[in-house]
Motif scaffolding. Structure first.
Motif, PDB file in Angstrom:
ATOM      1  N   ILE A   9       0.854  -1.181   0.000  1.00  0.00           N
ATOM      2  CA  ILE A   9       0.000   0.000   0.000  1.00  0.00           C
ATOM      3  C   ILE A   9       0.888   1.228   0.000  1.00  0.00           C
ATOM      4  CG2 ILE A   9      -1.761   1.286   1.273  1.00  0.00           C
ATOM      5  CD1 ILE A   9      -1.414  -2.350   2.011  1.00  0.00           C
ATOM      6  N   CYS A  11       1.783   5.001   0.683  1.00  0.00           N
ATOM      7  CA  CYS A  11       1.348   5.910   1.747  1.00  0.00           C
ATOM      8  C   CYS A  11       2.203   7.166   1.768  1.00  0.00           C
ATOM      9  CB  CYS A  11       1.515   5.254   3.122  1.00  0.00           C
ATOM     10  SG  CYS A  11       0.799   3.643   3.298  1.00  0.00           S
ATOM     11  N   ARG A  68       4.970   6.534  -0.647  1.00  0.00           N
ATOM     12  CA  ARG A  68       4.501   6.818  -1.998  1.00  0.00           C
ATOM     13  C   ARG A  68       5.429   7.819  -2.668  1.00  0.00           C
ATOM     14  NH1 ARG A  68       2.004  10.939  -3.975  1.00  0.00           N
ATOM     15  NH2 ARG A  68       1.611  11.828  -1.951  1.00  0.00           N
ATOM     16  N   ARG A  72      -0.358  11.578  -5.997  1.00  0.00           N
ATOM     17  CA  ARG A  72      -1.391  10.662  -5.509  1.00  0.00           C
ATOM     18  C   ARG A  72      -2.485  10.555  -6.565  1.00  0.00           C
ATOM     19  NH1 ARG A  72      -3.590   8.599  -0.989  1.00  0.00           N
ATOM     20  NH2 ARG A  72      -2.070   9.482   0.417  1.00  0.00           N
ATOM     21  N   ARG A  75      -8.143   8.276  -7.104  1.00  0.00           N
ATOM     22  CA  ARG A  75      -8.898   7.207  -6.431  1.00  0.00           C
ATOM     23  C   ARG A  75      -8.006   5.976  -6.352  1.00  0.00           C
ATOM     24  NH1 ARG A  75     -13.925   5.090  -5.251  1.00  0.00           N
ATOM     25  NH2 ARG A  75     -14.394   3.090  -6.147  1.00  0.00           N
ATOM     26  N   ASN A  76      -8.024   5.310  -5.171  1.00  0.00           N
ATOM     27  CA  ASN A  76      -7.211   4.106  -5.064  1.00  0.00           C
ATOM     28  C   ASN A  76      -7.748   3.010  -5.985  1.00  0.00           C
ATOM     29  OD1 ASN A  76      -9.013   4.694  -2.817  1.00  0.00           O
ATOM     30  ND2 ASN A  76      -8.574   2.688  -1.996  1.00  0.00           N
ATOM     31  N   HIS A  79      -9.101  -1.695  -2.744  1.00  0.00           N
ATOM     32  CA  HIS A  79      -9.370  -1.351  -1.351  1.00  0.00           C
ATOM     33  C   HIS A  79      -9.672  -2.624  -0.565  1.00  0.00           C
ATOM     34  CE1 HIS A  79     -13.531  -1.322  -2.989  1.00  0.00           C
ATOM     35  NE2 HIS A  79     -13.836  -1.812  -1.796  1.00  0.00           N
ATOM     36  N   ASN A 112     -12.773   5.896   5.209  1.00  0.00           N
ATOM     37  CA  ASN A 112     -11.432   6.195   4.726  1.00  0.00           C
ATOM     38  C   ASN A 112     -10.446   5.954   5.857  1.00  0.00           C
ATOM     39  OD1 ASN A 112     -12.192   7.005   2.182  1.00  0.00           O
ATOM     40  ND2 ASN A 112     -12.108   9.179   2.620  1.00  0.00           N
ATOM     41  N   GLU A 115      -5.187   8.262   5.654  1.00  0.00           N
ATOM     42  CA  GLU A 115      -4.695   8.969   4.476  1.00  0.00           C
ATOM     43  C   GLU A 115      -5.741   9.115   3.382  1.00  0.00           C
ATOM     44  OE1 GLU A 115      -0.885   7.844   2.984  1.00  0.00           O
ATOM     45  OE2 GLU A 115       0.095   8.537   4.811  1.00  0.00           O
ATOM     46  N   ASN A 117      -7.718   6.663   2.038  1.00  0.00           N
ATOM     47  CA  ASN A 117      -7.961   5.487   1.203  1.00  0.00           C
ATOM     48  C   ASN A 117      -9.267   4.818   1.629  1.00  0.00           C
ATOM     49  OD1 ASN A 117      -5.351   5.593  -0.190  1.00  0.00           O
ATOM     50  ND2 ASN A 117      -4.523   5.075   1.814  1.00  0.00           N
ATOM     51  N   ASN A 118     -10.176   4.591   0.669  1.00  0.00           N
ATOM     52  CA  ASN A 118     -11.446   3.926   0.965  1.00  0.00           C
ATOM     53  C   ASN A 118     -11.234   2.498   1.439  1.00  0.00           C
ATOM     54  OD1 ASN A 118     -13.001   5.400  -1.885  1.00  0.00           O
ATOM     55  ND2 ASN A 118     -13.342   5.972   0.192  1.00  0.00           N
TER      56      ASN A 118
END
Length: 124
Positions: A9, A11, A68, A72, A75-76, A79, A112, A115, A117-118
């Motif tokens: 993931i 971040c 990361r 960004r 949208r991720n 999830h 979320n 950070e 993220n959904n």
């Protein structure tokens, strides 16, 4: 045949997101730092709080929270869906850990992580 080694993931602050998921998921914890790893980080001017890669282990697949690089995405691309027998209580617990509410749906709640993220909390 290959096997799934870990889920990575991206971040902005890996230690913060790793700690959140270690507390959010049953049986998971941030991998402890031994003296050699602490010395390696110190030589780079880093600490466990600024480590660019933080590992979380538990009963399932290992999670790797990685600093990361670059912009960004809006949208991720994937999830987590987590399941619980008491969704309302689990949502409250996750909110107390730093999650934020997004929306309620039929059979699941979208939150979320710290950070943005959904992830979904589903009823078992």
């Amino acid at each position: 045949m290959a096997r799934l080694k870990e889920i990575v993931i991206d971040c902005d602050i890996p230690s913060r997101v790793a700690q959140f998921w270690a507390e959010a998921l049953d049986g998971y914890e941030v991998m402890p730092y031994d003296d050699d790893e602490l010395a390696r980080l110190a030589a780079l001017g880093l600490t466990p709080e600024t480590d660019p890669t933080v590992m979380v282990e538990g009963p399932g697949t290992r999670l790797c929270f990685h600093l990361r690089q670059g912009e960004r995405p809006a949208r991720n691309r994937l999830h987590f869906d987590i399941a619980t027998p008491d969704r309302a209580r689990e949502v409250e617990r996750l909110l107390s850990l730093g999650a934020t509410f997004v929306r309620e749906a039929d059979g699941y709640t979208v939150l979320n992580d710290p950070e943005g993220n959904n992830f979904c909390v589903a009823s078992e």
